[in-house]
Design an enzyme around this catalytic site. Structure first.
Site: not given
Length: 282
Positions: A46, A51, A76, A112, A194, A233, A235-237, A241, A245
């Site tokens: 996503d 972004y 979006k 959006h 989260l 959805i 998110k982490s970099v 993690r 997830n």
């Protein structure tokens, strides 16, 4: 690889119930993050025009070597800054997103924000109908739409949004809106599933359930989403993690767990973390 369940959208398209979000991931990092997610087993990605990482996301998709039909890609329309979003402007924005992603179609295209003060999302939706009819988006939907916004679309169009992506987590469960979605055949998708920041994941009710199951707080909250039928959805970099997830299919919440999580945002305890769609404008 984890077997992520799918939900069937109202036009028959199958969408993974757990995906990977890239909000706030810089374009230079998006390729690596998306590649890590796909390697871990995610198949739904996503992103959004605003972004600024559609190009990096596209590079990650291409580098994966996965067949296009294995992927579910969402982006979006950023219906801002303040300007007229006529048909040509929407189509140009969509073409630009496809070019950056390096794709000939997306699986889901969303408006959006409703920005009701501009009174233009109905006309934007008419162009979305055209995009959907042409097959360059397998499904179209909305994001951050309130019941009143959905009512306006219903009064002007026979095409029901496939998805409404909204802020949704145990502190802000959006019960009324989710019930409306169920009534109309709209899939509920949670952004910031989260919660933003660490508050939710450090609450005693959440950490106690995590300890009970030998899982992380994030895994418990994601399991809550899946139990409620939401698409989520996270998110982490951080590679660990990202994998964690996705590793949420080896346990179940019982009724007591679910009730404890539901109580966090019940009634007046519910609180929004992100912008209010009724007033948000850029």
């Amino acid at each position: 690889m984890n077997q992520v369940p799918t939900v069937k959208l109202n036009n028959g398209t199958l969408m993974p119930q757990l995906g990977f979000g890239v909000w706030q991931v810089p374009d230079a990092e998006a390729e690596r993050a998306v590649a890590t997610a796909l390697e871990a087993g995610y198949r739904s990605i996503d992103t959004a025009a605003v972004y600024g990482n559609e190009a990096g996301t596209g590079r990650g998709l291409a580098a994966s070597g996965l067949a296009r039909e294995e992927l579910f890609v969402t982006t979006k329309l950023w219906n801002g800054p303040k300007r007229s979003w006529n048909r040509d402007a929407v189509l140009r924005a969509f073409d630009d997103s496809l070019a950056k992603l390096g794709l000939d179609h997306v699986d889901l295209y969303l408006i959006h924000w409703p920005r009701p003060m501009r009174d233009d999302f109905v006309s934007i939706w008419q162009t979305f109908e055209e995009i959907a009819a042409g097959g360059r988006a397998r499904a179209v939907g909305v994001s951050n739409f309130r019941p009143a916004d959905l009512d306006r679309l219903a009064g002007a169009s026979a095409l029901v949004p496939a998805v409404n992506q909204i802020e949704l987590h145990p502190l802000f469960p959006q019960d009324e809106l989710r019930a409306l979605h169920a009534e109309r055949g709209i899939t509920t998708e949670a952004w910031s599933p989260l919660g933003q920041g660490k508050e939710l994941l450090t609450l005693p009710a959440v950490t106690a359930i995590a300890a009970k199951h030998g899982r992380s707080a994030a895994q418990v909250v994601l399991r809550w989403h899946l139990r409620n039928g939401n698409v989520a959805i996270p998110k982490s970099v951080t590679p660990s993690r990202i994998r964690e997830n996705l590793d949420v299919f080896g346990f179940e919440l019982d009724a007591e767990d679910a009730a404890a999580l539901d109580a966090l945002g019940a009634g007046s305890a519910a609180r929004r973390i992100g912008p209010d769609p009724a007033v948000f404008d850029v």
